[in-house]
Design a protein around this motif. Structure first.
Motif, PDB file in Angstrom:
ATOM      1  N   ALA A 155      11.606  -8.843   4.468  1.00 51.80           N
ATOM      2  CA  ALA A 155      11.821  -9.083   3.159  1.00 51.80           C
ATOM      3  C   ALA A 155      13.132  -9.512   2.665  1.00 51.80           C
ATOM      4  O   ALA A 155      13.332 -10.320   1.774  1.00 51.80           O
ATOM      5  CB  ALA A 155      11.281  -7.760   2.463  1.00 51.80           C
ATOM      6  N   VAL A 156      14.136  -8.715   2.981  1.00 49.21           N
ATOM      7  CA  VAL A 156      15.576  -9.005   2.582  1.00 49.21           C
ATOM      8  C   VAL A 156      15.882 -10.429   3.225  1.00 49.21           C
ATOM      9  O   VAL A 156      16.664 -11.239   2.722  1.00 49.21           O
ATOM     10  CB  VAL A 156      16.467  -7.993   3.030  1.00 49.21           C
ATOM     11  CG1 VAL A 156      17.856  -8.347   2.833  1.00 49.21           C
ATOM     12  CG2 VAL A 156      15.987  -6.462   2.308  1.00 49.21           C
ATOM     13  N   MET A 193       2.592   0.514  -3.921  1.00 51.68           N
ATOM     14  CA  MET A 193       4.058   0.293  -3.490  1.00 51.68           C
ATOM     15  C   MET A 193       3.973  -1.307  -3.113  1.00 51.68           C
ATOM     16  O   MET A 193       3.144  -1.682  -2.330  1.00 51.68           O
ATOM     17  CB  MET A 193       4.746   1.142  -2.305  1.00 51.68           C
ATOM     18  CG  MET A 193       4.717   2.584  -2.805  1.00 51.68           C
ATOM     19  SD  MET A 193       5.997   3.081  -4.013  1.00 51.68           S
ATOM     20  CE  MET A 193       7.397   2.642  -3.100  1.00 51.68           C
ATOM     21  N   GLY A 194       4.989  -1.779  -3.313  1.00 51.56           N
ATOM     22  CA  GLY A 194       5.421  -3.320  -2.751  1.00 51.56           C
ATOM     23  C   GLY A 194       6.795  -3.806  -2.924  1.00 51.56           C
ATOM     24  O   GLY A 194       7.603  -2.906  -3.625  1.00 51.56           O
ATOM     25  N   GLY A 230       0.803  -1.249   0.155  1.00 54.28           N
ATOM     26  CA  GLY A 230      -0.128  -0.088  -0.095  1.00 54.28           C
ATOM     27  C   GLY A 230       1.044   1.267   0.065  1.00 54.28           C
ATOM     28  O   GLY A 230       1.556   1.627  -0.995  1.00 54.28           O
ATOM     29  N   GLY A 231       1.135   1.949   1.198  1.00 50.80           N
ATOM     30  CA  GLY A 231       1.945   3.122   1.147  1.00 50.80           C
ATOM     31  C   GLY A 231       3.414   2.713   1.625  1.00 50.80           C
ATOM     32  O   GLY A 231       3.526   1.351   1.456  1.00 50.80           O
ATOM     33  N   LYS A 232       3.855   3.769   2.208  1.00 54.06           N
ATOM     34  CA  LYS A 232       5.347   3.175   2.292  1.00 54.06           C
ATOM     35  C   LYS A 232       5.418   2.324   3.452  1.00 54.06           C
ATOM     36  O   LYS A 232       4.808   2.141   4.388  1.00 54.06           O
ATOM     37  CB  LYS A 232       5.904   4.642   2.854  1.00 54.06           C
ATOM     38  CG  LYS A 232       7.634   4.482   3.305  1.00 54.06           C
ATOM     39  CD  LYS A 232       8.192   5.548   3.752  1.00 54.06           C
ATOM     40  CE  LYS A 232       9.639   5.746   3.883  1.00 54.06           C
ATOM     41  NZ  LYS A 232      10.362   6.712   4.497  1.00 54.06           N
ATOM     42  N   LYS A 269      13.373  -5.786  -4.210  1.00 51.64           N
ATOM     43  CA  LYS A 269      13.564  -4.416  -4.137  1.00 51.64           C
ATOM     44  C   LYS A 269      12.311  -3.746  -3.909  1.00 51.64           C
ATOM     45  O   LYS A 269      11.166  -4.553  -4.046  1.00 51.64           O
ATOM     46  CB  LYS A 269      14.100  -3.804  -5.550  1.00 51.64           C
ATOM     47  CG  LYS A 269      13.143  -4.130  -6.577  1.00 51.64           C
ATOM     48  CD  LYS A 269      13.806  -3.573  -7.977  1.00 51.64           C
ATOM     49  CE  LYS A 269      13.010  -3.855  -9.265  1.00 51.64           C
ATOM     50  NZ  LYS A 269      13.639  -3.208 -10.309  1.00 51.64           N
ATOM     51  N   TYR A 270      11.987  -2.635  -3.456  1.00 52.63           N
ATOM     52  CA  TYR A 270      10.858  -1.819  -2.916  1.00 52.63           C
ATOM     53  C   TYR A 270      10.592  -1.174  -4.264  1.00 52.63           C
ATOM     54  O   TYR A 270      11.344  -0.001  -4.526  1.00 52.63           O
ATOM     55  CB  TYR A 270      11.093  -0.726  -1.820  1.00 52.63           C
ATOM     56  CG  TYR A 270       9.678  -0.526  -0.884  1.00 52.63           C
ATOM     57  CD1 TYR A 270       8.808  -1.273  -0.963  1.00 52.63           C
ATOM     58  CD2 TYR A 270       9.692   0.882  -0.927  1.00 52.63           C
ATOM     59  CE1 TYR A 270       7.588  -0.743  -0.412  1.00 52.63           C
ATOM     60  CE2 TYR A 270       8.416   1.387  -0.274  1.00 52.63           C
ATOM     61  CZ  TYR A 270       7.458   0.500   0.035  1.00 52.63           C
ATOM     62  OH  TYR A 270       6.260   0.776   0.405  1.00 52.63           O
TER      63      TYR A 270
END
Length: 231
Positions: A82-83, A102-103, A71-73, A94-95
């Motif tokens: 995630a990493v 965003m994702g 969604g947002g940041k 990667k973001y």
């Protein structure tokens, strides 16, 4: 390597599952097939080099990506998770996106990014679920940060164990190198920032989150295999 008749049949079944996992027509079926293939490989103590050599197993056409939308940041703790999950599954992440679209984009070979995205979704969901028991915005944010730190450290440790085990086998090392080369050829080099020292506005909530993160079940989602078992 020669295999008996039973193992040869299992290998043939795993190959079919991996083909299904690479078919993106149905994301859910792809994830299920990848999970079933991994479980069979653990059960029969097989690795990907037992199935076929890396050059035959994967090529440039097998580079895939999977998104998990935020969604947002995204909060920093989500990036840590995630990493660590990407590393565990021999992926890069990667973001990406714009404003509210965003994702995290997991990039990898074959079913790896699908598995990574599913594990990430599960871990973030568990942290958010546990945080519902915390009161106050500052405490909630600190709790999630602590849980994210703990979970990412557990996953990174598992990734280190798997890497060490892989490095003891020339076949496993060859597959990891081959995957990394394919990702680099397709998407270039990925850059990651340095880890920052933990900060929190509510340290009691932060350490409460660390304890909660230590209790999150990784067993069913991440699984065990001969490359490194969960604690």
């Amino acid at each position: 390597m020669e295999h008996n008749e039973e193992t040869a049949k299992v290998i043939a079944r795993i190959r079919k599952m991996l083909a299904m996992a690479n078919d993106k027509a149905n994301v859910n079926e792809s994830a299920v097939a990848a999970s079933m293939a991994e479980k069979l490989m653990r059960k029969y103590q097989l690795d990907m080099m037992d199935i076929m050599p890396p050059e035959q197993l994967y090529g440039a056409k097998d580079i895939n990506s999977e998104y998990q939308w935020t969604g947002g940041k995204a909060a920093p703790w989500m990036e840590w998770v995630a990493v660590s999950v990407a590393r565990l599954n021999e992926c890069e992440v990667k973001y990406d996106g714009y404003k509210m679209a965003m994702g995290f984009q997991f990039v990898g070979v074959g079913p790896d990014p699908t598995v990574a995205a599913e594990i990430y979704k599960y871990l973030v969901g568990e942290i958010n679920r546990l945080a519902k028991n915390v009161q106050g915005r500052a405490a909630i944010n600190s709790f999630k940060k602590g849980a994210g730190h703990e979970v990412s450290q557990r996953v990174r440790e598992l990734a280190r164990q798997r890497k060490a085990d892989f490095e003891s086998k020339s076949t496993g090392t060859a597959l990891v190198i081959h995957k990394a080369a394919l990702i680099a050829q397709s998407h270039g080099e990925f850059q990651y920032g340095k880890s920052k020292k933990a900060t929190a506005s509510d340290w009691d909530a932060y350490y409460q989150g660390r304890r909660a993160g230590a209790g999150i079940n990784l067993q069913d989602q991440v699984g065990q295999d001969k490359r490194g078992a969960l604690e």
